[in-house]
Design a protein around this motif. Structure first.
Motif, mmCIF file in Angstrom:
data_model
loop_
_atom_site.group_PDB
_atom_site.id
_atom_site.type_symbol
_atom_site.label_atom_id
_atom_site.label_comp_id
_atom_site.label_asym_id
_atom_site.label_seq_id
_atom_site.Cartn_x
_atom_site.Cartn_y
_atom_site.Cartn_z
ATOM 1 N N THR A 103 -7.055 6.026 -2.974
ATOM 2 C CA THR A 103 -7.178 4.906 -2.046
ATOM 3 C C THR A 103 -8.102 5.251 -0.886
ATOM 4 O O THR A 103 -8.752 4.364 -0.319
ATOM 5 C CB THR A 103 -5.803 4.484 -1.502
ATOM 6 N N SER A 126 -4.838 6.173 4.120
ATOM 7 C CA SER A 126 -4.509 6.679 2.781
ATOM 8 C C SER A 126 -3.115 7.292 2.752
ATOM 9 O O SER A 126 -2.395 7.172 1.750
ATOM 10 C CB SER A 126 -5.548 7.704 2.337
ATOM 11 N N PHE A 141 -7.851 -3.132 -4.274
ATOM 12 C CA PHE A 141 -6.937 -2.008 -4.498
ATOM 13 C C PHE A 141 -6.027 -2.204 -5.710
ATOM 14 O O PHE A 141 -5.438 -1.233 -6.203
ATOM 15 C CB PHE A 141 -6.040 -1.801 -3.270
ATOM 16 N N LEU A 187 -4.061 0.824 -7.842
ATOM 17 C CA LEU A 187 -2.656 0.992 -7.469
ATOM 18 C C LEU A 187 -1.737 0.892 -8.678
ATOM 19 O O LEU A 187 -0.710 1.577 -8.749
ATOM 20 C CB LEU A 187 -2.258 -0.055 -6.422
#
Length: 409
Positions: free
Chosen positions: A336, A114, A320, A324
């Motif tokens: 994340t 992360s 993701f 994001l």
């Protein structure tokens, strides 16, 4: 892509490569470790799973710490500590000692992911973030490939203990490179902030985010199931040496890297819309998983495994992409981390379950059991938010205006 972003991608990739070599090389060493320490398949699976137990438990606290104390600070601490525990693995004298060392290794290595994603988000623009992260994450495949090469060359000559001692130096080298070349973050006025769009805090409990964590869990059951057990399967069933199994893994790692990049680029071009990528990729993955243990030819097995790795890896970055694009860097460390936690939870469950099913039934049954993961990922991908606007709307509870991209997906 900005020059700052490119340099950051290269430096983060170097650290990810060291991360994956240190993490994955144990799977190539399992036959030798099992022989030296007299371990069953279930115990060998536990060696892999205990790492992910610690790694998963660290994710969310590590993301919060990265947001609080800075991405580079936390990542550097993790790199230094995991290098130490990689070296200490060479001293393991029993099953219990190895479990403790792998658990501690997982705790300190769990600090990195992360923090790395947050560091890249601070040095990239939102519209380029998924592609940049995709390029960074190809280092996972490169690290796996390098681990295979190291296992094929070093382990036959000097044994698994010397191998772990040598690879502990990789993380330290990456840390030195960071200290010399890592650029400063982009000015905040270059990065789109969304705090004024009603994104609530905490994001961590939001079902919209948890859905992507479940998606990543389903995808990673394939990665950690096959990555942990294919070398041992080839050794036990086909009599393939550890060195040859490492070499046979190379095409799969190369195609996995290509799949990650392609999945990232498609995600950016499609403004997210994960179901368009994940559902077909996971459907093909299920078919190949069930077929894999029934292939008698070693060459054909390697070819099908490579195809499976490439297709499955298309689903990596779609897990993701929407968060994001939707969230500001100030919360991306924690956000994340939630998704990564889902994938690492698969790492806890899958290697141990695969070993237990193999001991109780057969390798064929264990491969078939892995298909539950991609089926779950495909189902979840259909219902998660399909764009950044839809994600923010879910977080804020505003559904007054439906997202046109949702209706077209």
């Amino acid at each position: 892509m900005l020059r700052i972003t490119k340099v950051t991608v290269l430096l983060l990739s170097a650290a990810w490569i060291a991360d994956y070599v240190d993490r994955v090389v144990v799977t190539f060493a399992l036959p030798a470790i099992g022989r030296d320490l007299h371990l069953s398949h279930t115990q060998q699976g536990a060696i892999v799973s205990v790492f992910f137990l610690a790694y998963a438990a660290t994710q969310i606290p590590a993301g919060l710490l990265a947001d609080r104390f800075g991405a580079l600070t936390m990542a550097a601490i993790g790199m230094l500590a995991w290098s130490v525990f990689t070296g200490l693995t060479a001293l393991a004298w029993s099953f219990s000692a190895l479990l403790v060392l792998r658990f501690l290794f997982g705790l300190v290595q769990g600090v990195y992911p992360s923090a790395a994603m947050k560091a890249l988000a601070e040095r990239s623009l939102p519209e380029q973030r998924t592609t940049a992260t995709g390029w960074t994450n190809t280092s996972n495949a490169v690290g796996t490939l390098l681990a295979a090469v190291i296992a094929a060359v070093v382990q036959p000559l000097w044994g698994w203990r010397v191998m772990f001692a040598l690879i502990s130096l990789l993380g330290l080298a990456a840390l030195v490179a960071w200290r010399v070349w890592m650029p400063q973050p982009l000015p905040q006025d270059r990065i789109e902030l969304v705090a004024d769009r009603g994104v609530p805090w905490p994001v961590l409990r939001a079902p919209a985010l948890l859905g992507f964590a479940v998606l990543f869990f389903g995808y990673d059951t394939v990665v950690w199931g096959l990555g942990s057990w294919v070398p041992t399967y080839l050794h036990d069933v086909h009599g393939v040496s550890t060195s040859r199994a490492a070499l046979l893994a190379m095409p799969a790692t190369i195609l996995a890297a290509a799949g990650i990049v392609l999945g990232a680029r498609l995600s950016d071009r499609l403004d997210g819309r994960p179901r368009l990528i994940v559902v077909p990729a996971m459907a093909v993955t299920v078919v190949l998983l069930v077929a894999l243990p029934h292939i008698g030819s070693i060459a054909l097995f390697a070819a099908v495994a490579a195809l499976l790795a490439g297709v499955a890896s298309l689903a990596y970055m779609p897990a993701f992409a929407v968060p994001l694009r939707a969230l500001p860097p100030v919360v991306l460390g924690a956000a994340t981390a939630v998704i990564i936690f889902g994938g690492q939870l698969a790492g806890v469950v899958t290697p141990l379950l695969f070993g237990a099913v193999t001991d109780r039934f057969s390798y064929a049954a264990a491969f078939a059991a892995l298909a539950a993961g991609p089926l779950l990922a495909a189902a979840v991908a259909w219902f998660v938010p399909q764009s950044a606007d839809a994600f923010r709307a879910r977080l804020s509870g505003r559904f007054a205006a439906p997202d046109p991209k949702e209706s077209l997906a």
